[in-house]
Design a protein around this motif. Structure first.
Motif, PDB file in Angstrom:
ATOM      1  N   VAL A 108     -23.591  11.679  56.853  1.00 42.02           N
ATOM      2  CA  VAL A 108     -24.291  12.336  55.886  1.00 42.02           C
ATOM      3  C   VAL A 108     -25.891  12.016  56.001  1.00 42.02           C
ATOM      4  N   LYS A 147     -26.763  16.005  46.810  1.00 36.69           N
ATOM      5  CA  LYS A 147     -28.068  15.646  47.264  1.00 36.69           C
ATOM      6  C   LYS A 147     -29.230  16.596  46.745  1.00 36.69           C
ATOM      7  N   ILE A 155     -21.612  17.809  48.949  1.00 34.21           N
ATOM      8  CA  ILE A 155     -22.578  16.865  49.367  1.00 34.21           C
ATOM      9  C   ILE A 155     -23.970  17.631  49.188  1.00 34.21           C
ATOM     10  N   SER A 215     -28.986   8.314  58.224  1.00 36.12           N
ATOM     11  CA  SER A 215     -27.861   9.000  58.070  1.00 36.12           C
ATOM     12  C   SER A 215     -26.847   7.970  57.826  1.00 36.12           C
TER      13      SER A 215
END
Lengths: 366, 119
Positions: free
Chosen positions: A115, A10, A6, A107
């Motif tokens: 996340v 990102k 992740i 989030s």
């Protein structure tokens, strides 16, 4: 494992966003300036002349990079070869990574995990931004020094003096912003702007800190060294300033760094003063309109609307900076320093005192 | 520590992208013969004499750098104060006013002495 995946996705997404937007801004600046000055602008884009219409922004996005990256890697005699290559790196690198601290959404829950929609998930996000922005000075200083060119050296000295002067006003204005939010966490700041005041007005930072907004916007534009503040690269005096001796990909790095800084300033102003990813009156469960009650919206749509709101606000402030750049003539150097040291610095200081006194007078302190 | 994983990735990716941009010309670009005229730095067409590193510039720039250090350190002290300002209350306010008063005295001194004038 998924934490690493992740994180990688990102950070890559945000880097690509900044790079693409910077390249796109280059095209907007060419065509936008042409629009402002009643010209046509870049208009000769075609592939071997077989396409019957003008390919428009392919010009900047495809043809220009190809041309730039196939130039000779040229370093003039007497230059410091290592520093000459290091300077564009030091200019573009901090500009690219600054945007990582800016939250671009609330989030979300993805496969059972929460996340955060920002790359650098730190509670000292604002300090991270300040640190990275001030690293940009090194690019200009090293470039001028390594070039072995008198005009480049003068340009870099002017540039560093200008950047540190405006960084001061920016830092002081940010203190008053931190005072009113009571946190250095960018995500918390955006959450704080989700309420409404007086029943209808979104509680955006600009309504509480208008002076700080103006100071940070102006100082940010001075940091990115673009026209009203482009004394370091004033072409009628210093050829091209500190990047006179650069060509090809290195020159492209300096150019992209300028535009990346425009994007960063737009993102910073959006996050601190214009609600970041907050869509007006949109909470996690739907719209809470002032007079018409609540409209339920699904979580996915809320996230998409937030992303859209953030992108639109950032684009607006990018466009505003380009508009200013093509409207206002260049400052003289003494005017520039006067504005920074005698104008914005005392105002920012007074703003800090005023904000602090107001918070206590309203009984918010313990 | 896990907060810093994306920071690490951002630094690595950005470093790779920029490094590629800076060094791509070495791979894709042509190589031509060097000669004295081509290798000279561009100083508006004048023939450069010696190096540029001995160029003289106004002492003002040093003053700006000195003033910047003084004020910037003061501003750094204000950030922790600003974060916990609501807990400190009036006590913290008065403390910071004393601190800022000293700063303003120094600022006025620099102004009166002409350190902020550009001539």
């Amino acid at each position: 494992m998924s934490l690493w995946a992740i994180g990688a996705v990102k950070s890559l997404l945000v880097l690509v966003f900044v790079l693409q937007l910077s390249a796109f801004l280059l095209w907007i600046e060419r065509k936008g300036s042409a629009l402002i000055q009643n010209r046509i602008g870049a208009n000769r884009a075609n592939i071997f002349g077989v396409v019957p219409f003008n390919l428009g922004f392919l010009n900047t996005l495809v043809a220009d990079p190809i041309k730039m990256f196939t130039k000779e890697d040229f370093i003039p005699a007497g230059c410091d070869r290592f520093l000459h290559a290091l300077a564009p790196f030091m200019a573009l690198f901090p500009a690219l990574i600054t945007f990582a601290a800016i939250p671009f959404g609330d989030s979300i829950v993805l496969g059972g995990e929460t996340v955060e929609l920002r790359v650098v998930d730190l509670d000292v996000g604002l300090l991270y931004i300040l640190a990275m922005v001030s690293m940009g000075v090194y690019g200009a200083v090293i470039a001028g020094w390594a070039s072995n060119n008198r005009w480049a050296l003068l340009g870099s000295i002017r540039g560093s003096a200008q950047m540190i002067s405006y960084e001061l006003a920016m830092g002081l204005a940010l203190v008053s912003v931190v005072l009113s939010y009571g946190t250095l966490d960018m995500q918390d700041m955006v959450h704080a702007q989700g309420r409404t005041v007086l029943g209808f007005l979104p509680a955006w930072g600009v309504f509480f800190q208008p002076v700080a907004f103006i100071i940070i916007f102006v100082a940010g534009m001075a940091e990115s060294k673009r026209v009203p503040f482009d004394i370091p690269e004033a072409e009628s005096e210093l050829i091209a300033g500190y990047f006179t001796e650069y060509s090809g990909g290195k020159q492209a790095s300096f150019m992209l760094a300028d535009f990346a800084e425009v994007v960063v300033v737009a993102g910073l102003v959006t996050t601190l003063f214009f609600g970041g990813w907050q869509f007006p009156w949109l909470a996690a469960d739907g719209f809470h309109l002032p007079l018409m009650g609540t409209i339920e919206v699904s979580a996915l749509v809320v996230t998409l609307l937030q992303l859209m709101a953030f992108s639109l606000k950032v684009l607006f402030f990018c466009w505003l900076q380009i508009l200013v750049r093509w409207t206002v003539p260049r400052f003289r150097y003494d005017q520039l320093m006067d504005l920074g040291w005698k104008g914005m610095l005392p105002i920012a200081l007074a703003n800090v005192v005023f904000t602090a006194a107001l918070i206590l007078a309203r009984g918010e302190g313990s | 520590m896990s907060d810093y994983i994306p920071v690490f990735f951002t630094l690595v990716f950005a470093a790779v992208i920029v490094a590629v941009m800076v060094s791509l010309n070495r791979i894709l670009g042509p190589r031509t013969e060097a000669n004295a005229i081509k290798d000279a730095v561009f100083e508006c067409g004048n023939e450069p004499t010696g190096t540029a590193w001995g160029v003289r510039f106004a002492i003002k720039f040093y003053l700006v750098a000195l003033l910047f250090i003084v004020f910037d350190v003061e501003v750094v002290f204000m950030y922790p104060w600003a974060v916990i300002f609501r807990e400190l209350g009036w006590f913290g306010f008065v403390e910071m006013m004393v601190f800022m008063g000293i700063l303003v005295v120094g600022y006025m001194y620099a102004w009166r002495k002409g350190a902020l004038e550009w001539r």
